[in-house]
Design a protein around this motif. Structure first.
Motif, PDB file in Angstrom:
ATOM      1  N   LEU A  58      -3.180  32.205 -21.726  1.00 59.57           N
ATOM      2  CA  LEU A  58      -3.957  31.996 -20.388  1.00 59.57           C
ATOM      3  C   LEU A  58      -4.935  32.782 -20.148  1.00 59.57           C
ATOM      4  O   LEU A  58      -4.850  34.123 -20.602  1.00 59.57           O
ATOM      5  CB  LEU A  58      -2.982  32.401 -19.312  1.00 59.57           C
ATOM      6  CG  LEU A  58      -3.390  32.426 -17.873  1.00 59.57           C
ATOM      7  CD1 LEU A  58      -4.148  30.949 -17.432  1.00 59.57           C
ATOM      8  CD2 LEU A  58      -2.652  32.986 -16.875  1.00 59.57           C
ATOM      9  N   TRP A  59      -6.297  32.197 -20.062  1.00 57.82           N
ATOM     10  CA  TRP A  59      -7.511  32.806 -19.891  1.00 57.82           C
ATOM     11  C   TRP A  59      -8.071  32.909 -18.395  1.00 57.82           C
ATOM     12  O   TRP A  59      -8.103  31.870 -17.862  1.00 57.82           O
ATOM     13  CB  TRP A  59      -8.438  32.503 -21.007  1.00 57.82           C
ATOM     14  CG  TRP A  59      -8.341  32.853 -22.252  1.00 57.82           C
ATOM     15  CD1 TRP A  59      -7.408  32.153 -23.306  1.00 57.82           C
ATOM     16  CD2 TRP A  59      -8.748  33.651 -23.202  1.00 57.82           C
ATOM     17  NE1 TRP A  59      -7.477  32.721 -24.460  1.00 57.82           N
ATOM     18  CE2 TRP A  59      -8.493  33.766 -24.332  1.00 57.82           C
ATOM     19  CE3 TRP A  59      -9.973  34.766 -22.706  1.00 57.82           C
ATOM     20  CZ2 TRP A  59      -8.902  34.785 -25.506  1.00 57.82           C
ATOM     21  CZ3 TRP A  59     -10.410  35.636 -23.827  1.00 57.82           C
ATOM     22  CH2 TRP A  59      -9.815  35.579 -25.171  1.00 57.82           C
ATOM     23  N   VAL A  60      -8.295  33.917 -17.921  1.00 62.03           N
ATOM     24  CA  VAL A  60      -8.758  33.847 -16.494  1.00 62.03           C
ATOM     25  C   VAL A  60     -10.187  34.667 -16.387  1.00 62.03           C
ATOM     26  O   VAL A  60     -10.495  35.907 -16.880  1.00 62.03           O
ATOM     27  CB  VAL A  60      -7.693  34.764 -15.600  1.00 62.03           C
ATOM     28  CG1 VAL A  60      -8.311  34.544 -14.019  1.00 62.03           C
ATOM     29  CG2 VAL A  60      -6.487  34.248 -15.682  1.00 62.03           C
ATOM     30  N   VAL A  61     -11.173  34.112 -15.815  1.00 61.47           N
ATOM     31  CA  VAL A  61     -12.523  34.542 -15.398  1.00 61.47           C
ATOM     32  C   VAL A  61     -12.633  34.658 -13.973  1.00 61.47           C
ATOM     33  O   VAL A  61     -12.499  33.614 -13.256  1.00 61.47           O
ATOM     34  CB  VAL A  61     -13.607  33.585 -16.155  1.00 61.47           C
ATOM     35  CG1 VAL A  61     -14.969  34.188 -15.765  1.00 61.47           C
ATOM     36  CG2 VAL A  61     -13.443  33.586 -17.728  1.00 61.47           C
ATOM     37  N   ARG A  62     -12.696  35.814 -13.561  1.00 61.36           N
ATOM     38  CA  ARG A  62     -12.708  35.929 -12.014  1.00 61.36           C
ATOM     39  C   ARG A  62     -13.941  35.288 -11.435  1.00 61.36           C
ATOM     40  O   ARG A  62     -13.926  34.472 -10.591  1.00 61.36           O
ATOM     41  CB  ARG A  62     -12.613  37.474 -11.676  1.00 61.36           C
ATOM     42  CG  ARG A  62     -12.629  37.515 -10.373  1.00 61.36           C
ATOM     43  CD  ARG A  62     -12.695  39.159  -9.805  1.00 61.36           C
ATOM     44  NE  ARG A  62     -12.396  39.387  -8.513  1.00 61.36           N
ATOM     45  CZ  ARG A  62     -13.125  39.423  -7.339  1.00 61.36           C
ATOM     46  NH1 ARG A  62     -14.502  39.357  -7.771  1.00 61.36           N
ATOM     47  NH2 ARG A  62     -12.574  39.561  -6.384  1.00 61.36           N
ATOM     48  N   SER A  63     -15.088  35.639 -12.088  1.00 59.65           N
ATOM     49  CA  SER A  63     -16.359  34.989 -11.626  1.00 59.65           C
ATOM     50  C   SER A  63     -17.252  34.727 -12.599  1.00 59.65           C
ATOM     51  O   SER A  63     -17.593  35.905 -13.197  1.00 59.65           O
ATOM     52  CB  SER A  63     -16.890  35.952 -10.256  1.00 59.65           C
ATOM     53  OG  SER A  63     -18.128  35.059  -9.734  1.00 59.65           O
ATOM     54  N   LEU A  64     -17.763  33.732 -12.721  1.00 58.91           N
ATOM     55  CA  LEU A  64     -18.929  33.328 -13.673  1.00 58.91           C
ATOM     56  C   LEU A  64     -20.131  33.712 -13.054  1.00 58.91           C
ATOM     57  O   LEU A  64     -21.166  33.972 -13.772  1.00 58.91           O
ATOM     58  CB  LEU A  64     -18.876  31.893 -14.016  1.00 58.91           C
ATOM     59  CG  LEU A  64     -19.758  31.662 -15.287  1.00 58.91           C
ATOM     60  CD1 LEU A  64     -19.280  32.325 -16.568  1.00 58.91           C
ATOM     61  CD2 LEU A  64     -19.790  29.959 -15.508  1.00 58.91           C
ATOM     62  N   ASN A  65     -20.418  33.889 -11.845  1.00 62.40           N
ATOM     63  CA  ASN A  65     -21.583  34.111 -11.090  1.00 62.40           C
ATOM     64  C   ASN A  65     -21.425  35.577 -10.202  1.00 62.40           C
ATOM     65  O   ASN A  65     -21.332  35.361  -8.905  1.00 62.40           O
ATOM     66  CB  ASN A  65     -21.834  32.897 -10.280  1.00 62.40           C
ATOM     67  CG  ASN A  65     -23.166  32.956  -9.675  1.00 62.40           C
ATOM     68  OD1 ASN A  65     -24.073  33.952  -9.805  1.00 62.40           O
ATOM     69  ND2 ASN A  65     -23.563  31.863  -8.831  1.00 62.40           N
ATOM     70  N   PRO A  66     -21.473  36.625 -10.740  1.00 61.76           N
ATOM     71  CA  PRO A  66     -21.377  38.018  -9.825  1.00 61.76           C
ATOM     72  C   PRO A  66     -22.378  38.272  -9.032  1.00 61.76           C
ATOM     73  O   PRO A  66     -22.264  38.529  -7.769  1.00 61.76           O
ATOM     74  CB  PRO A  66     -20.802  38.893 -10.548  1.00 61.76           C
ATOM     75  CG  PRO A  66     -21.309  38.469 -12.199  1.00 61.76           C
ATOM     76  CD  PRO A  66     -21.315  37.047 -12.004  1.00 61.76           C
ATOM     77  N   ASP A  67     -23.754  37.797  -9.401  1.00 64.37           N
ATOM     78  CA  ASP A  67     -24.695  37.955  -8.512  1.00 64.37           C
ATOM     79  C   ASP A  67     -24.800  37.058  -7.581  1.00 64.37           C
ATOM     80  O   ASP A  67     -25.110  37.383  -6.280  1.00 64.37           O
ATOM     81  CB  ASP A  67     -26.147  37.745  -9.545  1.00 64.37           C
ATOM     82  CG  ASP A  67     -26.236  38.533 -10.731  1.00 64.37           C
ATOM     83  OD1 ASP A  67     -25.386  39.690 -10.562  1.00 64.37           O
ATOM     84  OD2 ASP A  67     -26.887  38.306 -11.659  1.00 64.37           O
ATOM     85  N   GLY A  68     -24.442  35.777  -7.666  1.00 64.06           N
ATOM     86  CA  GLY A  68     -24.476  34.666  -6.568  1.00 64.06           C
ATOM     87  C   GLY A  68     -23.405  35.232  -5.544  1.00 64.06           C
ATOM     88  O   GLY A  68     -23.606  35.260  -4.301  1.00 64.06           O
ATOM     89  N   MET A  69     -22.150  35.781  -5.923  1.00 65.69           N
ATOM     90  CA  MET A  69     -20.975  36.379  -5.065  1.00 65.69           C
ATOM     91  C   MET A  69     -21.730  37.438  -4.305  1.00 65.69           C
ATOM     92  O   MET A  69     -21.518  37.694  -3.061  1.00 65.69           O
ATOM     93  CB  MET A  69     -19.810  36.628  -6.018  1.00 65.69           C
ATOM     94  CG  MET A  69     -19.052  35.480  -6.423  1.00 65.69           C
ATOM     95  SD  MET A  69     -17.585  36.147  -6.974  1.00 65.69           S
ATOM     96  CE  MET A  69     -16.863  37.068  -5.393  1.00 65.69           C
ATOM     97  N   ALA A  70     -22.500  38.431  -4.999  1.00 69.65           N
ATOM     98  CA  ALA A  70     -22.950  39.540  -4.093  1.00 69.65           C
ATOM     99  C   ALA A  70     -23.899  39.148  -3.050  1.00 69.65           C
ATOM    100  O   ALA A  70     -24.163  39.857  -2.135  1.00 69.65           O
ATOM    101  CB  ALA A  70     -23.617  40.491  -5.058  1.00 69.65           C
ATOM    102  N   ALA A  71     -24.917  38.140  -3.401  1.00 66.54           N
ATOM    103  CA  ALA A  71     -25.809  37.594  -2.481  1.00 66.54           C
ATOM    104  C   ALA A  71     -25.214  36.527  -1.618  1.00 66.54           C
ATOM    105  O   ALA A  71     -25.948  36.136  -0.807  1.00 66.54           O
ATOM    106  CB  ALA A  71     -26.976  37.139  -3.521  1.00 66.54           C
TER     107      ALA A  71
END
Length: 208
Positions: A58-71
């Protein structure tokens, strides 16, 4: 923790690998692609906290877009919609400043490159990419029986949604055939009960 790279603005992007690395069943979960659709990160966090599956990698990526999440934006720090930036079916969509801007070329963004490398490395047998806010499991592409079971387990309808050019799932399905599908979560944050429901649905996919 497996470092994948850094976002346009320098935020780390990483994956967590759990379970059995030698298993034939390989499951990839991506909690967030569009920064203004972050609810899936709660499911990713719960999965990453374990336990790992005995019969799957199992591979888990929390967020591919941390910049978009922050903004709180759909796109990354370049204003690119990462879900229009993958090679399969890519075409130029809109212009810089548009929320659906596809970028100047396929894989123009570092975040897309990291995801593509990971997909090539893992070659998932199942890939689940969380989005919002349509409250449905997309049955337009990917593993049909898994989609049906997942939809029933989480209580969402199974619907054939629009396949967009340059999407992550569309591209993954050219690398790992019929592996990837989209789960469109409802709007807003998931309740703790909902997080448990989605987490257990993923874990059932990793089971024997």
């Amino acid at each position: 923790m497996v470092p994948l790279g850094r976002s346009v603005a320098g935020r780390p992007i990483s994956a967590v690998e759990l379970g059995n690395p030698r298993a034939g069943r390989r499951v990839l979960v991506v909690g967030c692609v569009h920064g203004d659709e972050p609810a899936g990160t709660a499911v990713a966090d719960a999965l990453a906290a374990g336990p790992g599956p005995a019969h799957a990698d199992l591979w888990v990526v929390r967020s591919l877009n941390p910049d978009g999440m922050a903004a709180g934006t759909r796109g990354n720090a370049h204003g690119v919609d990462l879900n229009r930036n993958f090679p399969a079916g890519w075409r130029r969509i809109d212009a810089p400043g548009s929320v659906h801007y596809s970028g100047a070329k396929p894989l123009s963004e570092p975040e897309s490159v990291y995801a593509a490398r990971l997909v090539r490395r893992v070659r998932p047998t199942v890939g689940i990419w969380f989005h919002q806010h349509l409250a449905a499991v997309d049955g337009s592409e990917g593993p049909k029986e898994v989609e049906r079971r997942f939809a029933a387990d989480v209580g969402l309808p199974l619907r054939a949604l629009t396949d967009h050019p340059g999407s992550a799932t569309g591209w993954e399905n050219t690398v790992a055939r019929d592996s990837a599908f989209v789960v469109e979560l409802p709007a807003g944050r998931l309740s703790p009960e909902a997080v448990r429901r989605y987490t257990e649905a993923v874990r059932r996919i990793t089971g024997p």
